[in-house]
Design an enzyme around this catalytic site. Sequence first.
Site, PDB file in Angstrom:
ATOM      1  N   ARG B  23      -5.340   0.741   9.786  1.00  0.00           N
ATOM      2  CA  ARG B  23      -4.239   0.435   8.859  1.00  0.00           C
ATOM      3  C   ARG B  23      -2.961   0.066   9.615  1.00  0.00           C
ATOM      4  NH1 ARG B  23      -1.526   6.032   6.834  1.00  0.00           N
ATOM      5  NH2 ARG B  23      -2.402   7.384   8.440  1.00  0.00           N
ATOM      6  N   SER B  50       1.849   4.395   3.481  1.00  0.00           N
ATOM      7  CA  SER B  50       0.528   4.768   3.981  1.00  0.00           C
ATOM      8  C   SER B  50      -0.338   3.561   4.313  1.00  0.00           C
ATOM      9  CB  SER B  50      -0.208   5.621   2.942  1.00  0.00           C
ATOM     10  OG  SER B  50       0.539   6.771   2.646  1.00  0.00           O
ATOM     11  N   GLU B  71      -2.460   0.197 -10.513  1.00  0.00           N
ATOM     12  CA  GLU B  71      -3.368  -0.622  -9.712  1.00  0.00           C
ATOM     13  C   GLU B  71      -3.950  -1.808 -10.483  1.00  0.00           C
ATOM     14  OE1 GLU B  71      -3.508   2.685 -10.117  1.00  0.00           O
ATOM     15  OE2 GLU B  71      -2.667   3.303  -8.194  1.00  0.00           O
ATOM     16  N   PHE B  96      -8.580   3.816  -5.321  1.00  0.00           N
ATOM     17  CA  PHE B  96      -7.837   3.285  -6.472  1.00  0.00           C
ATOM     18  C   PHE B  96      -7.975   1.762  -6.559  1.00  0.00           C
ATOM     19  CE2 PHE B  96      -5.123   6.916  -4.788  1.00  0.00           C
ATOM     20  CZ  PHE B  96      -5.844   7.868  -5.468  1.00  0.00           C
ATOM     21  N   HIS B 122      -7.533   3.980   3.779  1.00  0.00           N
ATOM     22  CA  HIS B 122      -8.059   5.290   3.399  1.00  0.00           C
ATOM     23  C   HIS B 122      -9.452   5.189   2.784  1.00  0.00           C
ATOM     24  CE1 HIS B 122      -3.847   5.940   4.102  1.00  0.00           C
ATOM     25  NE2 HIS B 122      -3.981   7.251   3.987  1.00  0.00           N
ATOM     26  N   ASP B 130      -7.004  15.471   1.954  1.00  0.00           N
ATOM     27  CA  ASP B 130      -6.769  15.155   0.539  1.00  0.00           C
ATOM     28  C   ASP B 130      -8.011  15.385  -0.324  1.00  0.00           C
ATOM     29  OD1 ASP B 130      -4.104  14.623   0.520  1.00  0.00           O
ATOM     30  OD2 ASP B 130      -4.292  12.436   0.590  1.00  0.00           O
ATOM     31  N   ARG B 180      -7.783   5.620   7.539  1.00  0.00           N
ATOM     32  CA  ARG B 180      -6.535   6.345   7.756  1.00  0.00           C
ATOM     33  C   ARG B 180      -6.432   6.818   9.214  1.00  0.00           C
ATOM     34  NH1 ARG B 180      -5.729  12.283   7.279  1.00  0.00           N
ATOM     35  NH2 ARG B 180      -3.479  12.596   7.420  1.00  0.00           N
TER      36      ARG B 180
END
Lengths: 280, 326
Positions: B23, B50, B71, B96, B122, B130, B180
């Site tokens: 990322r 993020s 989204e 998402f 992610h 998470d 991530r």
Amino acid sequence: MSVITKGKITDIQELTSIAKRIRIKILHMLTQSGSGHTGGSLSAADVAVAIYFSKMKFNPDNPKWEERDRFIMSKGHAAPLLYAIMAEAGYFPGETLDYLRKIESPLQGHPCCKKLPGIEVSTGSLGQGLSVANGMALGLRLDKNPARIFCIMGDGETQEGQVWEAAMTAAHYKIDTLCAVVDNNELQIDGPVEEVMGIEPVHDKWAAFGWHVIDVDGHDMEEILRALDEAERTKGKPTVIIAKTTKGKGVSFFEDKVEYHGVAPSREEFDKAVKEINNG
Amino acid sequence: MGDTTQAGEEQKQISQKMPKATRDAYGETLLELGRKRSDIVALDADLSCSTKTGKFAKEFPDRFFNIGIAEQDMVGTAAGLALAGKVPFASTFAVFETGRAWDQIRLVVCYSNTNVKLVATHGGITVGEDGASHQALEDIALMRALPNMTVIVPADAAETVSVINAVADYKGPVYVRLGRAKVPYVVPDDYQFTLGKAFVFHIGKDANIVAAGIMVDMAKKAAEILSREGIDTGVINMSTIKPLDEETLLRVAESSKLIVTAEEHSIVGGLGGAVCEFVSENCPVTVKRIGTLDTFGCSGDPDALLALHGLTTGNIVDTIKAFFKK
Ligand SMILES: Cc1ncc(C[n+]2csc(CCOP(=O)(O)OP(=O)(O)O)c2C)c(N)n1
Ligand SMILES: [Mg+2]
């Protein structure tokens, strides 16, 4: 065919007679195909005719013309209305209307932008058109292209959460090149909108989301034109026209009948309907 | 085998740089692209810190659209931007991006064939603490099922740079899945990603590991161990999962007794599924799939999670050894 410029037709009489022709074309297509959405195509006909023939600039010979105004039929099941208008405008020959919903036809059950030039984006899954309209407007703004975007939604469609996401986005980004229309015919598939899932107060909801809201009789050409002018003049925020309409408008035995949402006319119904429209 | 591409030297050619998250490479590359091309725009759904689109946002506020936590609207707006001639990069977490907005991706991106780049971060179990709600283990399956969609999973930061540049030039819908966590460099420094082309480190005579994403590094380590123990094991970085590099896969299938797929994704519908579909029809050979076993993830340290789900060098080694012991 040459470029049809903005404001080309402002004569109420002329627009009204175009709307009649469009209604007959819709009924013809639906009867011919034996399936499709009658009620919602007829209810939005006057507004759609006013947008296309009094306001929009477009060129049927060059559907991707950069300066064109954009139209998105977010309630994609009203495809017959869009196709009838496009045929009238010269995007394709009238005979093509006989092929609604037929195998390999450009006239898919719901609008497909890859099969029919002039369709901006494919629709049919409700609630998505307004987001695409926003994106187009934002992209055009970056290019300093003043083209305008029109987007017609159903009232039942506004039960979709995405519509309100997009409503926020349009207001947040002050998209004043956008004019949305809610075809407020107060019916959806399972019954009256207020019984299935109430959306009132429609006007206040849109206003609370930061929109300029105009209420009109969606079958009064004069009122519609005034609203479209007002939308164009409104700066700094998007405009939504809440068009109070009658589902099945123009054909007495279809009007306000929930069962004619997705049912095509029979031959006999077609003949009767055409007579009514011509006499109306 | 013909394709033992500089097998001996490859170690030297690979960057000695510290591990880096894909990322982060995305954020930097997107910014670079933004500087070079005015048609590049970016969207995010309140995760720009993020997903690293924030770098682009900072330098090009007019070309960045934060859509908020919405989204579906983000994907629709991206399609609209594409239709207005822009090249939109829309980013959020993989769960998402692909799950929440799947019908939007289907209708206004794939069916409408708009030039939208969905770059999700992610992806996979290494999201870590998470937990399951945030760990996309089905995203590749969801995206792969859509006509017109291209699906890419880069193996490291260097490949990510190359991938992002390639997809900016490519016309059509693309899903790029990033992670991530920091990952070691695995592709040679001079490597250039070509859409639809696998990178062959080596084709093994006994077994071949077809891997993607963070599993490529583990596949290479596993192959070294196995080859030392007499099982000639190849490694293929299948970074484009759709369209699959069938030519390379056919060569791999024809020259080995066993293919092991390795991915940070469910064994259902991802790289493993894609390889099985192709191989079973064209050159049947045993395929063992390493991935999460049709289950959700949970909270924990990324490495601990990888171990818990069998996404390790050791598990690859054991799987291949077990096959040859029979
Ligand atoms: C996402 C989605 N859900 C369900 C449908 C099925 N559907 C087609 S039309 C319709 C009712 C639409 O009602 P409304 O928006 O009021 O349209 P109108 O009355 O103008 O026909 C439904 C539920 C759909 N097309 N898309
Ligand atoms: Mg309705």
